[in-house]
Design a protein around this motif. Structure first.
Motif, PDB file in Angstrom:
ATOM      1  N   GLU A   1      75.192 -27.282  47.209  1.00  0.00           N
ATOM      2  CA  GLU A   1      76.294 -26.531  47.824  1.00  0.00           C
ATOM      3  C   GLU A   1      77.628 -27.234  47.614  1.00  0.00           C
ATOM      4  O   GLU A   1      78.666 -26.583  47.460  1.00  0.00           O
ATOM      5  N   LEU A   2      77.615 -28.560  47.608  1.00  0.00           N
ATOM      6  CA  LEU A   2      78.841 -29.325  47.372  1.00  0.00           C
ATOM      7  C   LEU A   2      79.273 -29.257  45.908  1.00  0.00           C
ATOM      8  O   LEU A   2      80.466 -29.230  45.604  1.00  0.00           O
ATOM      9  N   ILE A   3      78.299 -29.235  45.010  1.00  0.00           N
ATOM     10  CA  ILE A   3      78.595 -29.325  43.575  1.00  0.00           C
ATOM     11  C   ILE A   3      79.153 -28.016  43.031  1.00  0.00           C
ATOM     12  O   ILE A   3      80.019 -28.033  42.145  1.00  0.00           O
ATOM     13  N   GLN A   4      78.694 -26.886  43.519  1.00  0.00           N
ATOM     14  CA  GLN A   4      79.099 -25.602  42.939  1.00  0.00           C
ATOM     15  C   GLN A   4      80.614 -25.396  42.913  1.00  0.00           C
ATOM     16  O   GLN A   4      81.175 -25.040  41.876  1.00  0.00           O
ATOM     17  N   PRO A   5      81.341 -25.603  44.023  1.00  0.00           N
ATOM     18  CA  PRO A   5      82.802 -25.445  43.939  1.00  0.00           C
ATOM     19  C   PRO A   5      83.461 -26.490  43.048  1.00  0.00           C
ATOM     20  O   PRO A   5      84.472 -26.209  42.404  1.00  0.00           O
ATOM     21  N   LEU A   6      82.878 -27.686  42.972  1.00  0.00           N
ATOM     22  CA  LEU A   6      83.420 -28.714  42.079  1.00  0.00           C
ATOM     23  C   LEU A   6      83.237 -28.290  40.624  1.00  0.00           C
ATOM     24  O   LEU A   6      84.127 -28.508  39.787  1.00  0.00           O
ATOM     25  N   ALA A   7      82.092 -27.700  40.322  1.00  0.00           N
ATOM     26  CA  ALA A   7      81.841 -27.230  38.962  1.00  0.00           C
ATOM     27  C   ALA A   7      82.786 -26.093  38.595  1.00  0.00           C
ATOM     28  O   ALA A   7      83.291 -26.020  37.466  1.00  0.00           O
ATOM     29  N   GLN A   8      83.053 -25.196  39.557  1.00  0.00           N
ATOM     30  CA  GLN A   8      83.977 -24.094  39.303  1.00  0.00           C
ATOM     31  C   GLN A   8      85.389 -24.611  39.053  1.00  0.00           C
ATOM     32  O   GLN A   8      86.095 -24.140  38.156  1.00  0.00           O
ATOM     33  N   GLU A   9      85.806 -25.590  39.858  1.00  0.00           N
ATOM     34  CA  GLU A   9      87.130 -26.186  39.672  1.00  0.00           C
ATOM     35  C   GLU A   9      87.227 -26.871  38.311  1.00  0.00           C
ATOM     36  O   GLU A   9      88.234 -26.761  37.606  1.00  0.00           O
ATOM     37  N   PHE A  10      86.165 -27.574  37.939  1.00  0.00           N
ATOM     38  CA  PHE A  10      86.117 -28.244  36.639  1.00  0.00           C
ATOM     39  C   PHE A  10      86.242 -27.222  35.506  1.00  0.00           C
ATOM     40  O   PHE A  10      87.012 -27.407  34.551  1.00  0.00           O
ATOM     41  N   ALA A  11      85.501 -26.129  35.604  1.00  0.00           N
ATOM     42  CA  ALA A  11      85.551 -25.091  34.567  1.00  0.00           C
ATOM     43  C   ALA A  11      86.938 -24.486  34.456  1.00  0.00           C
ATOM     44  O   ALA A  11      87.412 -24.172  33.350  1.00  0.00           O
ATOM     45  N   SER A  12      87.630 -24.322  35.595  1.00  0.00           N
ATOM     46  CA  SER A  12      88.961 -23.725  35.570  1.00  0.00           C
ATOM     47  C   SER A  12      89.963 -24.602  34.835  1.00  0.00           C
ATOM     48  O   SER A  12      90.935 -24.108  34.260  1.00  0.00           O
TER      49      SER A  12
END
Length: 285
Positions: free
Chosen positions: A136-147
């Motif tokens: 749950e913590l990683i998913q928004p970090l991954a989305q931010e990274f992709a952006s």
């Protein structure tokens, strides 16, 4: 400064180097590169910065005292080394366990999965090694990274290996995936602004946004505003417009930080307003 337990376990999370070996000459033990970019690729540095930032946010969110993610530029002058200069990303802190390192390697794989096809990650499936709370913590970090890399073209590939003993890894190269907008979580804003400045070390740009009269008041931004700016081409555009005293048209993604709940604005596009449309009264403040 936090230290890593090099005598006990290998705390290396990632190793980054160009996908093709640079032209390097060993001159009496000193390494000579023909071009500065052959030592460290710009994309290699940007990927390292973004991955370290994301993994440190994960470390903070897990609330484990004195555990951080650090990086070092490693130069190996040994004759015959194919990649004499690499970035090494490690987990640092007291009492680090092998499972901690494995968790962060798995997190890095999930984050990088936003840029490379899942099959390129090989047969490794990082999700079973991670707790549901970590996912749950990683998913928004991954989305931010992709952006940060959305639609970017990485001409010369960067190889990222998971751990110092890993010989294979994933290659990040080509045009990166388009940013997928989740309408219930993100909002696209656009407008015209005056360039005010930027901070390359913080990947940020400052724009003086000119208010729109036809924009919904609830989503309007105006005045001096800070934007995340992960595309180096945008910084060049901003600098050119500043010198030329021209306005800028921008599009930005409005997000909410999963941890702090603060609003984050990330530039998605940036271009100069044609000189004929720039007001003569444009004054930089």
């Amino acid at each position: 400064m936090a230290t890593h337990n090099s005598d006990a376990i290998d705390t290396t999370i990632l190793v980054l180097h160009p996908s093709s070996a640079p032209h390097v000459v060993n001159a009496g033990g000193a390494l000579e590169f023909q071009e500065e970019a052959e030592l460290i690729l710009p994309a290699q540095k940007q990927l390292k910065n973004s991955l370290v930032r994301a993994l440190n946010k994960l470390a903070d969110a897990r609330k484990v005292d004195d555990v951080t993610v650090e990086w070092r530029l490693r130069v190996d002058p040994e004759t015959g080394v194919e990649f004499p200069a690499t970035y090494v990303v490690r987990l640092a802190g007291p009492n680090i366990k092998t499972t901690d390192v494995e968790d962060f390697r798995a997190a890095a794989q999930l984050i990088l999965g936003k840029l490379v096809p899942q099959r390129a990650l090989g047969e490794l499936d990082p999700e079973p090694t991670l707790r549901s709370a970590d996912l749950e913590l990683i998913q928004p970090l991954a989305q931010e990274f992709a952006s940060q890399f959305a639609n970017r073209s990485i001409t010369q590939g960067v190889m990222i290996r998971f751990g110092s003993a890993e010989l294979d890894g994933v290659t990040v190269q080509g045009v990166m995936p388009t940013l997928i907008i989740e309408h219930n979580a993100l909002e696209i804003l656009s407008g015209v602004a005056k360039p005010m400045g930027f901070d390359e070390s913080q990947d940020s740009a400052i724009l003086l946004v000119i208010p729109k009269t036809d924009q919904d008041e609830s989503s309007q931004i105006q005045g001096r505003t800070k934007f995340l700016c992960h595309n180096p081409d945008f910084l060049k555009t901003l600098a050119t417009a500043y010198v030329g005293r021209r306005l800028l048209e921008f599009e930005a993604v409005r997000q909410r930080d999963a941890r702090s709940q603060k609003t984050i604005l990330t530039l998605r596009s940036l271009k100069e307003v044609p000189p004929s449309q720039t007001h003569d009264s444009f004054e930089l403040q």
